[in-house]
Design a protein around this motif. Structure first.
Motif, PDB file in Angstrom:
ATOM      1  N   GLY A 191       0.795  -1.222   0.000  1.00  7.79           N
ATOM      2  CA  GLY A 191       0.000   0.000   0.000  1.00  7.79           C
ATOM      3  C   GLY A 191       0.823   1.265   0.000  1.00  7.79           C
ATOM      4  O   GLY A 191       1.933   1.307   0.509  1.00  7.79           O
ATOM      5  N   GLY A 192       0.250   2.311  -0.580  1.00  2.00           N
ATOM      6  CA  GLY A 192       0.853   3.639  -0.524  1.00  2.00           C
ATOM      7  C   GLY A 192       1.755   3.984  -1.673  1.00  2.00           C
ATOM      8  O   GLY A 192       2.116   5.142  -1.835  1.00  2.00           O
ATOM      9  N   LEU A 193       2.165   2.997  -2.474  1.00  4.64           N
ATOM     10  CA  LEU A 193       3.078   3.288  -3.569  1.00  4.64           C
ATOM     11  C   LEU A 193       2.408   3.136  -4.928  1.00  4.64           C
ATOM     12  O   LEU A 193       3.021   3.394  -5.948  1.00  4.64           O
ATOM     13  CB  LEU A 193       4.310   2.354  -3.507  1.00  4.64           C
ATOM     14  N   GLY A 194       1.188   2.680  -4.952  1.00  7.12           N
ATOM     15  CA  GLY A 194       0.483   2.549  -6.211  1.00  7.12           C
ATOM     16  C   GLY A 194       0.950   1.393  -7.065  1.00  7.12           C
ATOM     17  O   GLY A 194       0.709   1.360  -8.267  1.00  7.12           O
ATOM     18  N   LEU A 195       1.658   0.418  -6.446  1.00  5.05           N
ATOM     19  CA  LEU A 195       2.185  -0.701  -7.220  1.00  5.05           C
ATOM     20  C   LEU A 195       1.097  -1.672  -7.640  1.00  5.05           C
ATOM     21  O   LEU A 195       1.310  -2.506  -8.514  1.00  5.05           O
ATOM     22  CB  LEU A 195       3.253  -1.451  -6.411  1.00  5.05           C
ATOM     23  N   ASP A 196      -0.073  -1.574  -6.994  1.00  2.00           N
ATOM     24  CA  ASP A 196      -1.152  -2.500  -7.296  1.00  2.00           C
ATOM     25  C   ASP A 196      -2.052  -2.005  -8.429  1.00  2.00           C
ATOM     26  O   ASP A 196      -3.013  -2.663  -8.801  1.00  2.00           O
ATOM     27  CB  ASP A 196      -2.008  -2.732  -6.042  1.00  2.00           C
ATOM     28  N   LYS A 197      -1.731  -0.846  -8.986  1.00  2.00           N
ATOM     29  CA  LYS A 197      -2.566  -0.275 -10.035  1.00  2.00           C
ATOM     30  C   LYS A 197      -2.013  -0.677 -11.404  1.00  2.00           C
ATOM     31  O   LYS A 197      -0.886  -0.340 -11.732  1.00  2.00           O
ATOM     32  CB  LYS A 197      -2.598   1.255  -9.913  1.00  2.00           C
ATOM     33  N   PRO A 198      -2.799  -1.393 -12.215  1.00  2.00           N
ATOM     34  CA  PRO A 198      -2.326  -1.793 -13.536  1.00  2.00           C
ATOM     35  C   PRO A 198      -2.273  -0.598 -14.484  1.00  2.00           C
ATOM     36  O   PRO A 198      -3.031   0.364 -14.344  1.00  2.00           O
ATOM     37  CB  PRO A 198      -3.367  -2.809 -13.990  1.00  2.00           C
ATOM     38  N   CYS A 199      -1.365  -0.658 -15.433  1.00  2.00           N
ATOM     39  CA  CYS A 199      -1.282   0.409 -16.432  1.00  2.00           C
ATOM     40  C   CYS A 199      -2.353   0.172 -17.490  1.00  2.00           C
ATOM     41  O   CYS A 199      -2.435  -0.926 -18.049  1.00  2.00           O
ATOM     42  CB  CYS A 199       0.100   0.410 -17.086  1.00  2.00           C
ATOM     43  N   PRO A 200      -3.166   1.157 -17.797  1.00  2.00           N
ATOM     44  CA  PRO A 200      -4.228   0.966 -18.788  1.00  2.00           C
ATOM     45  C   PRO A 200      -3.660   0.777 -20.188  1.00  2.00           C
ATOM     46  O   PRO A 200      -2.591   1.304 -20.520  1.00  2.00           O
ATOM     47  CB  PRO A 200      -5.027   2.271 -18.693  1.00  2.00           C
ATOM     48  N   SER A 201      -4.352   0.008 -20.999  1.00  2.00           N
ATOM     49  CA  SER A 201      -3.941  -0.206 -22.375  1.00  2.00           C
ATOM     50  C   SER A 201      -4.166   1.061 -23.191  1.00  2.00           C
ATOM     51  O   SER A 201      -5.010   1.901 -22.851  1.00  2.00           O
ATOM     52  CB  SER A 201      -4.730  -1.363 -22.997  1.00  2.00           C
ATOM     53  N   PHE A 202      -3.416   1.175 -24.279  1.00  2.00           N
ATOM     54  CA  PHE A 202      -3.554   2.344 -25.140  1.00  2.00           C
ATOM     55  C   PHE A 202      -4.926   2.326 -25.821  1.00  2.00           C
ATOM     56  O   PHE A 202      -5.372   1.285 -26.309  1.00  2.00           O
ATOM     57  CB  PHE A 202      -2.450   2.350 -26.202  1.00  2.00           C
ATOM     58  N   ARG A 203      -5.588   3.470 -25.858  1.00  2.00           N
ATOM     59  CA  ARG A 203      -6.898   3.578 -26.486  1.00  2.00           C
ATOM     60  C   ARG A 203      -6.954   4.799 -27.386  1.00  2.00           C
ATOM     61  O   ARG A 203      -6.284   5.800 -27.140  1.00  2.00           O
ATOM     62  CB  ARG A 203      -8.001   3.667 -25.432  1.00  2.00           C
ATOM     63  N   CYS A 204      -7.761   4.680 -28.428  1.00  2.00           N
ATOM     64  CA  CYS A 204      -8.000   5.802 -29.330  1.00  2.00           C
ATOM     65  C   CYS A 204      -9.381   6.384 -29.051  1.00  2.00           C
ATOM     66  O   CYS A 204     -10.268   5.695 -28.547  1.00  2.00           O
ATOM     67  CB  CYS A 204      -7.923   5.342 -30.786  1.00  2.00           C
ATOM     68  N   SER A 205      -9.550   7.627 -29.380  1.00  2.00           N
ATOM     69  CA  SER A 205     -10.837   8.275 -29.160  1.00  2.00           C
ATOM     70  C   SER A 205     -11.805   7.967 -30.295  1.00  2.00           C
ATOM     71  O   SER A 205     -11.404   7.592 -31.405  1.00  2.00           O
ATOM     72  CB  SER A 205     -10.638   9.793 -29.057  1.00  2.00           C
ATOM     73  N   GLY A 206     -13.095   8.119 -30.004  1.00  2.00           N
ATOM     74  CA  GLY A 206     -14.110   7.936 -31.029  1.00  2.00           C
ATOM     75  C   GLY A 206     -14.159   6.521 -31.576  1.00  2.00           C
ATOM     76  O   GLY A 206     -14.038   5.541 -30.842  1.00  2.00           O
ATOM     77  N   ARG A 207     -14.318   6.425 -32.878  1.00  2.00           N
ATOM     78  CA  ARG A 207     -14.407   5.129 -33.534  1.00  2.00           C
ATOM     79  C   ARG A 207     -13.076   4.689 -34.141  1.00  2.00           C
ATOM     80  O   ARG A 207     -13.047   3.859 -35.046  1.00  2.00           O
ATOM     81  CB  ARG A 207     -15.482   5.184 -34.623  1.00  2.00           C
ATOM     82  N   MET A 208     -12.016   5.260 -33.649  1.00  2.00           N
ATOM     83  CA  MET A 208     -10.682   4.903 -34.134  1.00  2.00           C
ATOM     84  C   MET A 208     -10.165   3.683 -33.376  1.00  2.00           C
ATOM     85  O   MET A 208     -10.586   3.404 -32.247  1.00  2.00           O
ATOM     86  CB  MET A 208      -9.726   6.080 -33.955  1.00  2.00           C
ATOM     87  N   THR A 209      -9.239   2.957 -33.988  1.00  2.00           N
ATOM     88  CA  THR A 209      -8.650   1.781 -33.344  1.00  2.00           C
ATOM     89  C   THR A 209      -7.124   1.855 -33.434  1.00  2.00           C
ATOM     90  O   THR A 209      -6.583   2.332 -34.443  1.00  2.00           O
ATOM     91  CB  THR A 209      -9.165   0.482 -34.009  1.00  2.00           C
ATOM     92  N   PRO A 210      -6.407   1.426 -32.401  1.00  2.00           N
ATOM     93  CA  PRO A 210      -4.939   1.499 -32.434  1.00  2.00           C
ATOM     94  C   PRO A 210      -4.314   0.385 -33.279  1.00  2.00           C
ATOM     95  O   PRO A 210      -4.729  -0.767 -33.203  1.00  2.00           O
ATOM     96  CB  PRO A 210      -4.549   1.345 -30.959  1.00  2.00           C
ATOM     97  N   VAL A 211      -3.333   0.762 -34.091  1.00  2.00           N
ATOM     98  CA  VAL A 211      -2.623  -0.174 -34.955  1.00  2.00           C
ATOM     99  C   VAL A 211      -1.123   0.113 -34.859  1.00  2.00           C
ATOM    100  O   VAL A 211      -0.718   1.278 -34.755  1.00  2.00           O
ATOM    101  CB  VAL A 211      -3.083  -0.038 -36.427  1.00  2.00           C
ATOM    102  N   GLN A 212      -0.307  -0.934 -34.892  1.00  2.00           N
ATOM    103  CA  GLN A 212       1.140  -0.768 -34.864  1.00  2.00           C
ATOM    104  C   GLN A 212       1.607   0.111 -36.023  1.00  2.00           C
ATOM    105  O   GLN A 212       1.196  -0.074 -37.165  1.00  2.00           O
ATOM    106  CB  GLN A 212       1.836  -2.134 -34.960  1.00  2.00           C
ATOM    107  N   LYS A 213       2.437   1.095 -35.710  1.00  2.00           N
ATOM    108  CA  LYS A 213       2.939   1.979 -36.755  1.00  2.00           C
ATOM    109  C   LYS A 213       3.780   1.206 -37.768  1.00  2.00           C
ATOM    110  O   LYS A 213       4.555   0.318 -37.406  1.00  2.00           O
ATOM    111  CB  LYS A 213       3.787   3.100 -36.153  1.00  2.00           C
ATOM    112  N   SER A 214       3.619   1.564 -39.015  1.00  2.00           N
ATOM    113  CA  SER A 214       4.405   0.939 -40.071  1.00  2.00           C
ATOM    114  C   SER A 214       5.834   1.478 -40.018  1.00  2.00           C
ATOM    115  O   SER A 214       6.051   2.653 -39.703  1.00  2.00           O
ATOM    116  CB  SER A 214       3.773   1.247 -41.430  1.00  2.00           C
TER     117      SER A 214
END
Length: 262
Positions: A39-62
């Motif tokens: 407790g107290g260090l925030g180590l138990d909080k998972p990092c959220p996955s990358f998300r795009c706004s609206g109807r966009m979807t994330p894709v690996q950059k070429s």
């Protein structure tokens, strides 16, 4: 609150050092300490996955350039920086794959960290010193805040409309093959159809990077370089003061005058 967190962090670091340096045989057989729920260090909080706004979807950059600054840049190695340049570990390829995993759009930090732990165990085998070093890195990953992971995800992901995502995925796969295995470039369209979600695409690229680790460029860890420069400067001998030849000449001349007077 800040003071409490500081003491907690010092306590955890002392536990890590004690486990690695002074643990007996029975303790070494146990898994490394888990501080994820501390407790107290925030180590138990998972990092959220990358998300795009609206109807966009994330894709690996070429044409994305994967890089790795080695095991010392993961956390555990940085604690030993003052001892000199990092050595080539038996599990170095695992460190490279860990860096590349963070740079794979759609990957999860937790998944990347777990993959490193499994990879290092496989590569270290029964080598006790190798396992100690790898376990140190594994434990230090628990202190990794989301900032580094998020930064890499923003650099690696493109937000595209869902109707263009299949084409973008195929292009990213094709360009990877062209650079690392040109004979397999024709597989891109078929693989893109199978990897039709961000998660599946991330899993595909993780497999490709494991198969073609040469795709990961080696770069210097800036923090390691900074510490090494400090050590080099500290080890330099202090410059010698120039001899005051003029004063010595004057003294000799004065003595000569005295002799003449006698």
């Amino acid at each position: 609150m800040i003071r409490t967190s500081h003491y907690q962090l010092v306590f955890i670091l002392l536990c890590i050092v004690n486990h690695q340096a002074f643990g007996n045989d029975e303790e070494k057989e146990k898994p490394p300490p888990d501080f994820s729920n501390f407790g107290g260090l925030g180590l138990d909080k998972p990092c959220p996955s990358f998300r795009c706004s609206g109807r966009m979807t994330p894709v690996q950059k070429s044409r994305y350039k994967y890089t790795s600054s080695g095991c010392s840049a993961m956390g555990g190695g940085s604690m030993m920086m003052m001892a000199g340049p990092p050595k080539k570990e038996a599990y170095s390829v695992c460190c490279d794959l860990w860096h590349a995993c963070y740079q794979t759009c759609g990957a999860s930090k937790k998944g990347c960290d777990k993959d490193f732990d499994a990879c290092s165990k496989e590569n270290c085998g029964a080598d006790e010193e190798c396992s100690k070093s790898a376990n140190m890195n594994t434990m230090m990953l628990q202190f990794g805040v989301c900032q580094k992971f998020d930064t890499f995800q923003y650099q690696a992901c493109d937000c595209v409309s869902k109707d263009k995502a299949p084409e973008k995925r195929a292009t990213a796969i094709r360009n990877f093959y062209k650079k690392n295995a040109p004979e397999n470039a024709a597989k891109a369209d078929q693989l893109a159809k199978k990897a039709d979600t961000t998660g599946k695409m991330a899993g595909l690229f993780k497999k490709l990077l494991a198969k073609y680790p040469g795709a990961i460029a080696q770069i210097e860890d800036p923090q390691q370089a900074m510490y090494q420069n400090i050590m080099n400067d500290a080890n330099k001998a202090p410059p010698k003061k120039p001899e005051e030849k003029v004063e010595e000449t004057e003294e000799i001349e004065d003595d000569a005058d005295e002799i003449q007077e006698l």
